[in-house]
Design an enzyme around this catalytic site. Structure first.
Site, mmCIF file in Angstrom:
data_model
loop_
_atom_site.group_PDB
_atom_site.id
_atom_site.type_symbol
_atom_site.label_atom_id
_atom_site.label_comp_id
_atom_site.label_asym_id
_atom_site.label_seq_id
_atom_site.Cartn_x
_atom_site.Cartn_y
_atom_site.Cartn_z
ATOM 1 N N LYS A 13 0.836 -1.214 0.000
ATOM 2 C CA LYS A 13 0.000 0.000 0.000
ATOM 3 C C LYS A 13 0.867 1.260 0.000
ATOM 4 C CE LYS A 13 -2.178 -1.135 3.819
ATOM 5 N NZ LYS A 13 -1.536 -2.434 4.100
ATOM 6 N N ARG A 88 -10.493 0.006 8.336
ATOM 7 C CA ARG A 88 -10.013 -1.346 8.644
ATOM 8 C C ARG A 88 -11.063 -2.178 9.358
ATOM 9 N NH1 ARG A 88 -4.150 0.237 8.757
ATOM 10 N NH2 ARG A 88 -3.033 -1.738 8.823
ATOM 11 N N ARG A 127 11.595 -5.592 5.636
ATOM 12 C CA ARG A 127 11.331 -4.193 5.288
ATOM 13 C C ARG A 127 12.191 -3.271 6.146
ATOM 14 N NH1 ARG A 127 5.420 -1.703 5.615
ATOM 15 N NH2 ARG A 127 5.483 -2.643 7.694
ATOM 16 N N ARG A 160 10.590 -1.300 11.658
ATOM 17 C CA ARG A 160 9.436 -0.965 12.498
ATOM 18 C C ARG A 160 9.266 -2.015 13.591
ATOM 19 N NH1 ARG A 160 4.541 0.472 8.370
ATOM 20 N NH2 ARG A 160 3.471 -0.897 9.832
ATOM 21 N N ARG A 171 -0.803 -9.253 13.068
ATOM 22 C CA ARG A 171 -1.414 -8.267 12.150
ATOM 23 C C ARG A 171 -2.157 -8.982 11.023
ATOM 24 N NH1 ARG A 171 3.838 -5.329 10.640
ATOM 25 N NH2 ARG A 171 2.606 -4.100 9.176
HETATM 26 P P1 AP5 Z 1 4.751 -1.619 1.937
HETATM 27 O O1 AP5 Z 1 4.436 -0.813 0.723
HETATM 28 O O2 AP5 Z 1 5.448 -0.942 3.073
HETATM 29 O O3 AP5 Z 1 3.436 -2.378 2.430
HETATM 30 P P2 AP5 Z 1 2.146 -1.857 3.160
HETATM 31 O O4 AP5 Z 1 0.982 -2.564 2.554
HETATM 32 O O5 AP5 Z 1 2.094 -0.351 3.173
HETATM 33 O O6 AP5 Z 1 2.395 -2.459 4.597
HETATM 34 P P3 AP5 Z 1 2.204 -1.826 6.059
HETATM 35 O O7 AP5 Z 1 2.900 -2.754 6.997
HETATM 36 O O8 AP5 Z 1 2.625 -0.397 6.104
HETATM 37 O O9 AP5 Z 1 0.688 -1.947 6.219
HETATM 38 P P4 AP5 Z 1 -0.038 -2.024 7.534
HETATM 39 O O10 AP5 Z 1 -1.432 -1.981 7.039
HETATM 40 O O11 AP5 Z 1 0.263 -3.166 8.413
HETATM 41 O O12 AP5 Z 1 0.538 -0.814 8.370
HETATM 42 P P5 AP5 Z 1 -0.008 0.644 8.697
HETATM 43 O O13 AP5 Z 1 1.142 1.523 8.709
HETATM 44 O O14 AP5 Z 1 -1.203 0.995 7.876
HETATM 45 O O15 AP5 Z 1 5.593 -2.879 1.461
HETATM 46 C C1 AP5 Z 1 6.031 -3.848 2.405
HETATM 47 C C2 AP5 Z 1 7.428 -4.384 2.002
HETATM 48 O O16 AP5 Z 1 7.315 -5.058 0.747
HETATM 49 C C3 AP5 Z 1 8.457 -3.262 1.776
HETATM 50 O O17 AP5 Z 1 9.697 -3.751 2.202
HETATM 51 C C4 AP5 Z 1 8.474 -3.048 0.261
HETATM 52 O O18 AP5 Z 1 9.736 -2.587 -0.217
HETATM 53 C C5 AP5 Z 1 8.181 -4.469 -0.233
HETATM 54 N N1 AP5 Z 1 7.435 -4.499 -1.504
HETATM 55 C C6 AP5 Z 1 6.425 -3.663 -1.897
HETATM 56 N N2 AP5 Z 1 5.970 -4.037 -3.122
HETATM 57 C C7 AP5 Z 1 6.697 -5.118 -3.486
HETATM 58 C C8 AP5 Z 1 6.691 -5.979 -4.644
HETATM 59 N N3 AP5 Z 1 5.842 -5.789 -5.671
HETATM 60 N N4 AP5 Z 1 7.558 -7.016 -4.665
HETATM 61 C C9 AP5 Z 1 8.434 -7.230 -3.626
HETATM 62 N N5 AP5 Z 1 8.491 -6.445 -2.498
HETATM 63 C C10 AP5 Z 1 7.625 -5.416 -2.440
HETATM 64 O O19 AP5 Z 1 -0.558 0.418 10.176
HETATM 65 C C11 AP5 Z 1 0.302 0.151 11.255
HETATM 66 C C12 AP5 Z 1 -0.503 0.032 12.543
HETATM 67 O O20 AP5 Z 1 -1.191 1.272 12.825
HETATM 68 C C13 AP5 Z 1 -1.628 -1.018 12.528
HETATM 69 O O21 AP5 Z 1 -1.155 -2.308 12.832
HETATM 70 C C14 AP5 Z 1 -2.548 -0.463 13.642
HETATM 71 O O22 AP5 Z 1 -2.022 -0.709 14.908
HETATM 72 C C15 AP5 Z 1 -2.471 1.040 13.398
HETATM 73 N N6 AP5 Z 1 -3.494 1.504 12.466
HETATM 74 C C16 AP5 Z 1 -3.286 2.131 11.262
HETATM 75 N N7 AP5 Z 1 -4.459 2.426 10.676
HETATM 76 C C17 AP5 Z 1 -5.421 1.966 11.518
HETATM 77 C C18 AP5 Z 1 -6.846 1.953 11.447
HETATM 78 N N8 AP5 Z 1 -7.506 2.453 10.395
HETATM 79 N N9 AP5 Z 1 -7.521 1.405 12.489
HETATM 80 C C19 AP5 Z 1 -6.895 0.902 13.558
HETATM 81 N N10 AP5 Z 1 -5.545 0.877 13.675
HETATM 82 C C20 AP5 Z 1 -4.817 1.403 12.663
#
Ligand code: AP5
Length: 218
Positions: A13, A88, A127, A160, A171
């Protein structure tokens, strides 16, 4: 254009969101990034959110919904936006509908990036993230040019706390038990677009672009 990402943790994402932002000149609204900024600054919200985030749990709906509502009203989102990490839960999706109704907005597309679980685990485990600009790298698939230095802003990269194996598994479990139900929620509105998230970052982006080009024309 107003887009919602429905992908699981690690599906790309953040990575794809940055490319969409660049291509379509719309802002990426990442609730995870906003929460991490609060954590860094040790605000009251950050201190509370930390407990949930570091354990891989969801931050409670009431906190996240009021944060989102405040954020979305900023001028920087007036051209459109990409919601990365929100909603979410069903209550968050219902709150988003109410907010959109209030501001007379509509969601143009929900993008579901599909990646198998073993690949998500491998992507998250290696990552590395930039503390300064939020860019994300992968030690093998998408390594920075200089070891542990962000290509974009030159800051040091870090792992992270929620990218530890046990927390990653939690997660992913929460995604399956809670967030995946949003696919049905948005399918009923006829706006879900499934994207194969396997392959080079640029190839996945091409698939997303095909969808967004057709959304733009409607
Ligand atoms: P990356 O692009 O970083 O993936 P991502 O989908 O953004 O993963 P996140 O871990 O950031 O998502 P998340 O939903 O868990 O975390 P968030 O920050 O929203 O890519 C991942 C890796 O893959 C990278 O190393 C990248 O280089 C690699 N990659 C990408 N594309 C690739 C490809 N095509 N091929 C190979 N490698 C590739 O949330 C964090 C925390 O915040 C949650 O756990 C929760 O506690 C809280 N939170 C956030 N929003 C909410 C909400 N709405 N409600 C409640 N809690 C929330």
């Amino acid at each position: 254009m107003r887009i919602v990402f429905l992908a699981p943790p690690g599906a790309g994402k953040g990575t794809q969101g940055a490319l969409i932002k660049q291509q379509y000149k719309i802002n990426q609204l990442s609730t995870g990034d906003i929460l991490r900024e609060h954590k860094e600054k040790k605000t009251d919200l950050g201190k509370e959110a930390r407990i949930y985030m570091d354990a891989g749990e969801l931050v409670p709906d009431d906190i996240i919904i009021s944060m989102l509502k405040e954020e979305i009203q900023k001028d920087s989102y007036s051209n459109g936006f990409l919601l990365d990490g929100f909603p979410r839960t069903i209550p968050q999706a219902e709150a988003l509908d109410r907010i959109f109704n209030e501001f007379n907005l509509k969601i143009d597309a929900a993008i579901l990036i599909e990646v198998p679980k073993h690949e998500l685990i491998s992507r998250l485990s290696a990552r590395r993230t930039c503390r300064q600009c939020g860019a994300s790298f992968h030690l093998i698939f998408n390594p920075p040019i200089l070891p542990n230095i962000c290509d974009l802003c030159g800051e040091a990269l870090f792992q992270r706390p929620d990218d530890q194996k046990e927390t990653i598994l939690n997660r992913l479990k929460i995604y399956e038990s809670t967030t995946r139900s949003l696919v049905d929620y948005y399918s009923q509105k006829g706006i879900v677009n499934r994207i194969d998230g396997i392959g080079e970052v640029a190839d996945v982006f091409k698939r997303i672009k095909t969808v967004l080009e057709s959304v733009k024309q409607n």
